[in-house]
Design a protein around this motif. Structure first.
Motif, PDB file in Angstrom:
ATOM      1  N   GLY A  16       0.814  -1.212   0.000  1.00  0.00           N
ATOM      2  CA  GLY A  16       0.000   0.000   0.000  1.00  0.00           C
ATOM      3  C   GLY A  16       0.845   1.258   0.000  1.00  0.00           C
ATOM      4  N   LEU A  17       1.967   1.212   0.727  1.00  0.00           N
ATOM      5  CA  LEU A  17       2.870   2.365   0.762  1.00  0.00           C
ATOM      6  C   LEU A  17       3.468   2.627  -0.613  1.00  0.00           C
ATOM      7  CD1 LEU A  17       4.501   4.514   2.280  1.00  0.00           C
ATOM      8  CD2 LEU A  17       6.173   2.729   2.834  1.00  0.00           C
ATOM      9  N   VAL A  18       3.924   1.579  -1.294  1.00  0.00           N
ATOM     10  CA  VAL A  18       4.509   1.752  -2.631  1.00  0.00           C
ATOM     11  C   VAL A  18       3.470   2.306  -3.596  1.00  0.00           C
ATOM     12  CG1 VAL A  18       5.566   0.556  -4.579  1.00  0.00           C
ATOM     13  CG2 VAL A  18       6.212  -0.057  -2.251  1.00  0.00           C
ATOM     14  N   VAL A  19       2.266   1.736  -3.561  1.00  0.00           N
ATOM     15  CA  VAL A  19       1.191   2.218  -4.432  1.00  0.00           C
ATOM     16  C   VAL A  19       0.878   3.677  -4.123  1.00  0.00           C
ATOM     17  CG1 VAL A  19      -1.291   2.023  -4.885  1.00  0.00           C
ATOM     18  CG2 VAL A  19       0.142  -0.019  -4.892  1.00  0.00           C
ATOM     19  N   GLY A  20       0.799   4.018  -2.835  1.00  0.00           N
ATOM     20  CA  GLY A  20       0.482   5.390  -2.452  1.00  0.00           C
ATOM     21  C   GLY A  20       1.533   6.387  -2.904  1.00  0.00           C
ATOM     22  N   VAL A  21       2.797   6.026  -2.791  1.00  0.00           N
ATOM     23  CA  VAL A  21       3.871   6.923  -3.223  1.00  0.00           C
ATOM     24  C   VAL A  21       3.831   7.121  -4.740  1.00  0.00           C
ATOM     25  CG1 VAL A  21       6.378   7.157  -3.421  1.00  0.00           C
ATOM     26  CG2 VAL A  21       5.360   6.423  -1.257  1.00  0.00           C
ATOM     27  N   LEU A  22       3.566   6.050  -5.483  1.00  0.00           N
ATOM     28  CA  LEU A  22       3.458   6.182  -6.934  1.00  0.00           C
ATOM     29  C   LEU A  22       2.272   7.066  -7.320  1.00  0.00           C
ATOM     30  CD1 LEU A  22       4.248   2.515  -8.034  1.00  0.00           C
ATOM     31  CD2 LEU A  22       5.675   4.530  -8.413  1.00  0.00           C
ATOM     32  N   VAL A  23       1.154   6.894  -6.622  1.00  0.00           N
ATOM     33  CA  VAL A  23      -0.005   7.752  -6.860  1.00  0.00           C
ATOM     34  C   VAL A  23       0.332   9.204  -6.524  1.00  0.00           C
ATOM     35  CG1 VAL A  23      -2.332   8.309  -6.049  1.00  0.00           C
ATOM     36  CG2 VAL A  23      -1.738   5.952  -6.591  1.00  0.00           C
ATOM     37  N   ALA A  24       1.055   9.406  -5.420  1.00  0.00           N
ATOM     38  CA  ALA A  24       1.447  10.759  -5.029  1.00  0.00           C
ATOM     39  C   ALA A  24       2.322  11.412  -6.092  1.00  0.00           C
ATOM     40  CB  ALA A  24       2.186  10.722  -3.690  1.00  0.00           C
ATOM     41  N   LEU A  25       3.219  10.647  -6.704  1.00  0.00           N
ATOM     42  CA  LEU A  25       4.079  11.178  -7.756  1.00  0.00           C
ATOM     43  C   LEU A  25       3.267  11.592  -8.974  1.00  0.00           C
ATOM     44  CD1 LEU A  25       6.838  11.735  -9.030  1.00  0.00           C
ATOM     45  CD2 LEU A  25       6.968   9.310  -9.640  1.00  0.00           C
ATOM     46  N   VAL A  26       2.374  10.713  -9.408  1.00  0.00           N
ATOM     47  CA  VAL A  26       1.538  11.017 -10.579  1.00  0.00           C
ATOM     48  C   VAL A  26       0.660  12.232 -10.299  1.00  0.00           C
ATOM     49  CG1 VAL A  26      -0.310  10.162 -12.061  1.00  0.00           C
ATOM     50  CG2 VAL A  26       1.562   8.637 -11.397  1.00  0.00           C
ATOM     51  N   CYS A  27       0.014  12.241  -9.144  1.00  0.00           N
ATOM     52  CA  CYS A  27      -0.904  13.332  -8.813  1.00  0.00           C
ATOM     53  C   CYS A  27      -0.161  14.649  -8.599  1.00  0.00           C
ATOM     54  CB  CYS A  27      -1.711  12.973  -7.567  1.00  0.00           C
ATOM     55  SG  CYS A  27      -2.963  11.703  -7.834  1.00  0.00           S
ATOM     56  N   ALA A  28       1.091  14.595  -8.145  1.00  0.00           N
ATOM     57  CA  ALA A  28       1.863  15.823  -7.961  1.00  0.00           C
ATOM     58  C   ALA A  28       2.148  16.495  -9.292  1.00  0.00           C
ATOM     59  CB  ALA A  28       3.167  15.505  -7.230  1.00  0.00           C
ATOM     60  N   VAL A  29       2.564  15.707 -10.268  1.00  0.00           N
ATOM     61  CA  VAL A  29       2.871  16.256 -11.592  1.00  0.00           C
ATOM     62  C   VAL A  29       1.611  16.791 -12.256  1.00  0.00           C
ATOM     63  CG1 VAL A  29       3.731  15.703 -13.896  1.00  0.00           C
ATOM     64  CG2 VAL A  29       4.867  14.756 -11.875  1.00  0.00           C
ATOM     65  N   ALA A 194      -6.348   3.434  -5.308  1.00  0.00           N
ATOM     66  CA  ALA A 194      -5.823   3.678  -3.970  1.00  0.00           C
ATOM     67  C   ALA A 194      -6.817   4.416  -3.083  1.00  0.00           C
ATOM     68  CB  ALA A 194      -4.519   4.473  -4.064  1.00  0.00           C
ATOM     69  N   VAL A 195      -7.384   5.499  -3.576  1.00  0.00           N
ATOM     70  CA  VAL A 195      -8.223   6.344  -2.720  1.00  0.00           C
ATOM     71  C   VAL A 195      -9.658   6.427  -3.187  1.00  0.00           C
ATOM     72  CG1 VAL A 195      -6.293   7.731  -1.905  1.00  0.00           C
ATOM     73  CG2 VAL A 195      -7.480   8.401  -3.988  1.00  0.00           C
ATOM     74  N   GLY A 196     -10.020   5.756  -4.282  1.00  0.00           N
ATOM     75  CA  GLY A 196     -11.400   5.756  -4.727  1.00  0.00           C
ATOM     76  C   GLY A 196     -11.755   6.958  -5.577  1.00  0.00           C
ATOM     77  N   SER A 197     -12.858   6.835  -6.298  1.00  0.00           N
ATOM     78  CA  SER A 197     -13.258   7.894  -7.222  1.00  0.00           C
ATOM     79  C   SER A 197     -13.713   9.157  -6.505  1.00  0.00           C
ATOM     80  CB  SER A 197     -14.392   7.391  -8.135  1.00  0.00           C
ATOM     81  OG  SER A 197     -15.537   7.051  -7.370  1.00  0.00           O
ATOM     82  N   LEU A 198     -14.247   9.045  -5.295  1.00  0.00           N
ATOM     83  CA  LEU A 198     -14.725  10.226  -4.581  1.00  0.00           C
ATOM     84  C   LEU A 198     -13.601  11.034  -3.955  1.00  0.00           C
ATOM     85  CD1 LEU A 198     -17.953   8.962  -2.761  1.00  0.00           C
ATOM     86  CD2 LEU A 198     -17.774  10.278  -4.870  1.00  0.00           C
ATOM     87  N   LEU A 199     -12.446  10.404  -3.735  1.00  0.00           N
ATOM     88  CA  LEU A 199     -11.379  11.058  -2.986  1.00  0.00           C
ATOM     89  C   LEU A 199     -10.137  11.358  -3.820  1.00  0.00           C
ATOM     90  CD1 LEU A 199     -11.633   8.823   0.215  1.00  0.00           C
ATOM     91  CD2 LEU A 199     -12.652  11.065  -0.132  1.00  0.00           C
ATOM     92  N   VAL A 200     -10.148  10.935  -5.083  1.00  0.00           N
ATOM     93  CA  VAL A 200      -8.952  11.091  -5.898  1.00  0.00           C
ATOM     94  C   VAL A 200      -8.592  12.564  -6.115  1.00  0.00           C
ATOM     95  CG1 VAL A 200     -10.238  11.015  -8.063  1.00  0.00           C
ATOM     96  CG2 VAL A 200      -7.830  10.377  -8.039  1.00  0.00           C
ATOM     97  N   VAL A 201      -9.612  13.438  -6.138  1.00  0.00           N
ATOM     98  CA  VAL A 201      -9.338  14.859  -6.353  1.00  0.00           C
ATOM     99  C   VAL A 201      -8.540  15.442  -5.188  1.00  0.00           C
ATOM    100  CG1 VAL A 201     -10.390  17.109  -6.824  1.00  0.00           C
ATOM    101  CG2 VAL A 201     -11.460  15.039  -7.689  1.00  0.00           C
ATOM    102  N   GLY A 202      -8.712  14.882  -3.986  1.00  0.00           N
ATOM    103  CA  GLY A 202      -7.930  15.338  -2.847  1.00  0.00           C
ATOM    104  C   GLY A 202      -6.439  15.132  -3.055  1.00  0.00           C
TER     105      GLY A 202
END
Length: 288
Positions: A16-29, A194-202
């Motif tokens: 979950g941590l690896v997935v979350g960090v990858l999501v954080a990278l994509v969402c940051a850019v 990782a965070v669902g469709s309702l929370l991805v914008v966060g």
């Protein structure tokens, strides 16, 4: 320190941590451009627009990620078509398709009596159920996002500053806008697991807004947003572990709270710099 490291001894938390960090990278850019271009409503609409595709794919036994990609892509294409051929504004077009997609998804879900668990995962994510295949997919998405952002950086900057000037420079602002929408779609589809469709914008907005308080340079904003997003993943997983809350929702909340916290810290830093006494100039002894 042992309390902080204990949760990450579990294999599913590590994944979950690896997935979350990858999501954080994509969402940051992508989130940096979403904030700069004022595309938050579009990002939210795309997140909700995935619901009918994911629901239909789940009922048919197909991979949910395929349904999400098809549905979000259809949503993005529909918005572009309404803006290009009609007289509707961007907000109106997005709003109409947003409601239509959400309603369609709810109708599909309500057609099945045994859909409650899957619906919860769709809406709020299940990051702790991430598999090695999810890590591989997100790694590919992250690499692709970085390449697209690097290749289109000049066009995106010109589009954000002055679309007319971008047109005069031959940077094709319409194509750049399509590429940005495609990147937002890619990020939303990748992050919903990782965070669902309702929370991805966060995850898209929170770290990017927080990072914008500390720098005005785009690349620096992306880097800081990635660090803040990754820290939000770690903090969210820890809070979720010890409080028993949903991991994806907790991560999204921490990411959103990072924005006001960053604003507060920046304000305190600015106030301290203004009120700090000036350092005295060193005296120089003069010899007769």
């Amino acid at each position: 320190m042992p309390l902080l490291l204990e949760p990450f001894a579990a294999g599913f938390v590590q994944r979950g941590l690896v997935v979350g960090v990858l999501v954080a990278l994509v969402c940051a850019v992508v989130g940096t451009w979403v904030v700069l271009r004022g595309m938050a409503f579009l990002g939210e609409a795309l997140a909700h627009g995935m619901l009918p595709g994911v629901a239909a794919a789940t009922l048919l036994g197909a991979p949910a990620i395929i349904g999400a990609a098809v549905s979000a892509s259809a949503m993005a294409a529909g918005v572009a078509a309404l803006q290009r051929r009609g007289r509707l504004s961007a907000d109106t077009s997005i709003g109409l398709l947003f409601v239509a997609s959400l309603a369609t998804g709810v109708i599909i879900i309500s057609a099945s009596r045994s859909f409650a668990t899957d619906a919860t995962a769709i809406l709020f994510g299940d990051i702790l159920a991430a598999a090695p295949a999810d890590i591989l997919l997100l790694s590919i998405v992250a690499a692709l996002t970085l390449v697209l952002a690097a290749v289109g950086h000049r066009s995106f900057v010109a589009l954000t500053v002055d679309p007319r000037q971008a047109q005069l420079l031959g940077l094709r602002p319409r194509l750049a806008h399509v590429q940005l929408v495609g990147m937002v779609t890619l990020a939303v589809v990748a992050a919903y697991q990782a965070v669902g469709s309702l929370l991805v914008v966060g995850m898209l907005l929170g770290p990017a807004v927080a990072a914008g308080r500390w720098t005005v340079r785009i690349v620096s904003t992306m880097a800081i947003a990635a660090a803040i997003g990754s820290a939000s993943v770690v903090a969210g997983l820890l809070v979720s572990w010890y409080t028993g809350t949903a991991a994806g929702s907790t991560i999204a909340l921490v990411a959103v709270l990072a924005a006001p916290l960053s604003a507060l810290l920046r304000g305190l830093a600015t106030l301290r710099a203004r009120t700090a006494p000036a350092s005295p100039e060193p005296s120089v002894e003069r010899t007769p």
